[in-house]
Design a protein around this motif. Structure first.
Motif, short mmCIF file in Angstrom:
data_model
loop_
_atom_site.label_atom_id
_atom_site.label_comp_id
_atom_site.label_asym_id
_atom_site.label_seq_id
_atom_site.Cartn_x
_atom_site.Cartn_y
_atom_site.Cartn_z
N VAL A 219 0.87 -1.18 0.00
CA VAL A 219 0.00 0.00 0.00
C VAL A 219 0.90 1.23 0.00
O VAL A 219 1.80 1.34 0.85
CB VAL A 219 -0.94 0.02 1.21
N ALA A 220 0.68 2.11 -0.95
CA ALA A 220 1.43 3.37 -1.02
C ALA A 220 0.47 4.50 -0.70
O ALA A 220 -0.42 4.82 -1.50
CB ALA A 220 2.05 3.57 -2.40
N VAL A 221 0.61 5.09 0.49
CA VAL A 221 -0.25 6.20 0.90
C VAL A 221 0.40 7.50 0.41
O VAL A 221 1.52 7.83 0.80
CB VAL A 221 -0.42 6.24 2.43
N THR A 222 -0.29 8.23 -0.44
CA THR A 222 0.25 9.50 -0.93
C THR A 222 0.00 10.58 0.11
O THR A 222 -1.08 10.68 0.70
CB THR A 222 -0.37 9.89 -2.28
N LEU A 223 1.03 11.42 0.32
CA LEU A 223 1.02 12.39 1.41
C LEU A 223 1.13 13.82 0.90
O LEU A 223 1.58 14.71 1.62
CB LEU A 223 2.17 12.11 2.37
N GLY A 224 0.74 14.08 -0.34
CA GLY A 224 0.81 15.42 -0.88
C GLY A 224 2.25 15.90 -0.97
O GLY A 224 3.13 15.21 -1.50
N SER A 225 2.53 17.06 -0.40
CA SER A 225 3.86 17.64 -0.49
C SER A 225 4.91 16.85 0.28
O SER A 225 6.11 17.07 0.11
CB SER A 225 3.84 19.08 0.04
N ARG A 226 4.46 15.89 1.14
CA ARG A 226 5.42 15.08 1.90
C ARG A 226 5.86 13.84 1.13
O ARG A 226 6.74 13.10 1.59
CB ARG A 226 4.82 14.66 3.24
N GLY A 227 5.27 13.56 -0.03
CA GLY A 227 5.67 12.41 -0.83
C GLY A 227 4.74 11.24 -0.65
O GLY A 227 3.52 11.36 -0.77
N ALA A 228 5.30 10.07 -0.34
CA ALA A 228 4.48 8.86 -0.19
C ALA A 228 5.13 7.93 0.82
O ALA A 228 6.35 7.92 0.98
CB ALA A 228 4.29 8.16 -1.53
#
Length: 458
Positions: A219-228
């Motif tokens: 699972v790759a949770v995308t974190l916006g400006s923080r990446g993933a």
């Protein structure tokens, strides 16, 4: 070109209504948007497919399409993006997402369209999935991936090829065996409310739960400006940070991320490599203006910093540019960049390529390749964009950017900068900035050589 990337999901028709907002309405405190023009583009799963095709992949899109006028416009846009459409018949009306933008900023979104019964799956769907190099499920919650025959076909596909699932809050759980599932942080928090918070520890705990719940490989949770954050269920996930990006419109970034993951897996990358590539691709996409930038007919050449320049110009601001080799970046460079950025609203750095540096400085330079010099510059707070140029001087890139101010540090005081005449062609101004004395790459190299333990004894 290898086996195709097959995108399965809900295609939308996106319409950007672009205008200008220079005043408030007299009867309510709302902006008045005028001088409106409409720009159409593929949306939803169709956007993900178009992005994968733009990366050079052979792409097939399987989507439910309504046989109305807007459905035909959507099909034409899909074909125009280089994607082969396998339509699944559907009744209802084509879903349309209309955004009103003023000066490039979204003001309001208007959604329309109805979801009717989905017809029988054509044989082409099974054939496309059987020959896929990778499958991307782009679920926008409109029912296609809930159809039993579609879900069964995806379960079979996940056994044969890497399958990426981009979930939707209103959609079903991914099929078992997905290589990567790509929820964003808010979606992951809604699916796993405990633990609370937005810390990496909380995100990692949620991702591990979802790996087990969905029986996914990762699972790759995308974190916006923080990446993933990439989790394969263990206690030490991988975090892939995103480069700094100044942008106002992240629309479509999730589609860009998922499409890049699927494309990389189709090309033979392992999961961590694919997510690394996807973070970089999504960041570049947002920096270039997002989905709105894709629809521009006057898109700039690759590498040209369209978004910061366009955004500042639209707001009536000042674009500043500077240039140089920036080999072994030091305090003198930073002082020049800070001073240049203070002169306007964005700073573009024109960076000499490796060949250009060699011609100017000699065969032993640069010490640092252009790709690394650009990355370091881009991470500095004063810098909004970096453009690498191959020529000895940045004349051609300056003609494209047309900055309001060209700033150089060094010993030009009292003399005209070589680029001054060029800047006058469009009313720009060249200026000389104070130079921080005693700092230079040559000095750093000499000092390092003096202190090297390998230096021959006198």
């Amino acid at each position: 070109m290898g086996a195709p990337v097959v995108v399965v999901g809900d295609a939308l028709l996106d319409a950007d209504l672009r205008g200008r907002a220079g005043r408030l309405a007299p009867d309510a405190p709302v902006p008045v948007v005028d001088r409106i023009s409409e720009v159409l583009r593929p949306g939803g799963a169709a956007l993900a497919a178009a992005l994968a095709a733009a990366d050079g992949h052979d792409v097939v899109l399987v989507s439910a399409v309504v046989a109305d006028e807007d459905g035909q416009r959507l099909a034409d846009l899909v074909a125009g993006s280089g994607v082969r459409l396998v339509p699944v018949p559907r009744v209802g009306s084509t879903p349309i997402k209309r955004r009103v933008l003023a000066g490039g900023q979204p003001v309001v979104r208007l959604d329309s369209g109805t979801d009717g019964r989905i017809g029988e799956l054509p044989d082409e769907v099974g054939l496309a999935l059987a020959g896929a190099g990778a499958v991307l499920v782009s679920d926008y919650g409109r029912g296609l991936v809930e159809v039993p025959a579609v879900r069964a076909a995806l379960e079979r596909a996940a056994i044969r090829a890497p399958l990426v699932w981009d979930p939707h809050p209103c959609g079903p759980a991914p099929v078992a065996g997905a290589r990567v599932v790509t929820p964003n942080a808010a979606e992951a928090a809604a699916l796993v409310p405990e633990p609370t918070g937005e810390s990496l520890a909380a995100v990692a705990a949620r991702a591990a739960v979802l790996v087990a719940r969905w029986r996914a490989h990762a699972v790759a949770v995308t974190l916006g400006s923080r990446g993933a954050l990439l989790s394969q269920g263990g206690s030490s996930p991988s975090v892939i940070p995103a480069p700094p990006v100044r942008a106002a419109d992240p629309c479509g970034a999730g589609d860009r991320f998922a499409a890049a993951v699927a494309g990389a897996l189709a090309s033979g990358a392992v999961t961590l490599e694919a997510v690394h590539a996807a973070v970089a691709a999504a960041s570049a996409y947002v920096a270039a203006g997002g989905a709105a930038g894709l629809a521009r007919e006057d898109r700039p050449a690759p590498g040209e910093p369209a978004d910061p320049v366009e955004r500042v110009r639209a707001a009536g601001g000042t674009v500043v540019a500077t240039g140089g080799c920036f080999d072994l970046i030091h305090a003198g460079h930073v002082a020049t960049l800070e001073a240049a950025r203070s002169l306007g609203d964005c700073l573009v750095v024109c960076l000499n390529s490796d060949d250009s540096v060699r011609r100017l400085k000699g065969p032993q330079r640069p010490l640092v390749p252009a790709v690394d010099r650009a990355r370091v510059l881009g991470a500095l707070a004063p810098v909004d964009a970096v453009v690498v140029f191959e020529e000895d001087t940045p004349v051609e890139v300056l003609r494209r950017i047309r900055p309001d101010v060209w700033a150089k540090g060094g010993d030009y005081a009292g003399a005209e900068l070589p680029e001054a005449a060029l800047l006058r062609e469009w009313g720009g101004q060249s200026v000389v900035l104070p130079y921080l004395d005693g700092r230079s790459t040559t000095g750093l190299v000499s000092a390092a050589a003096e202190r090297s333990p390998l230096r021959p004894a006198p």
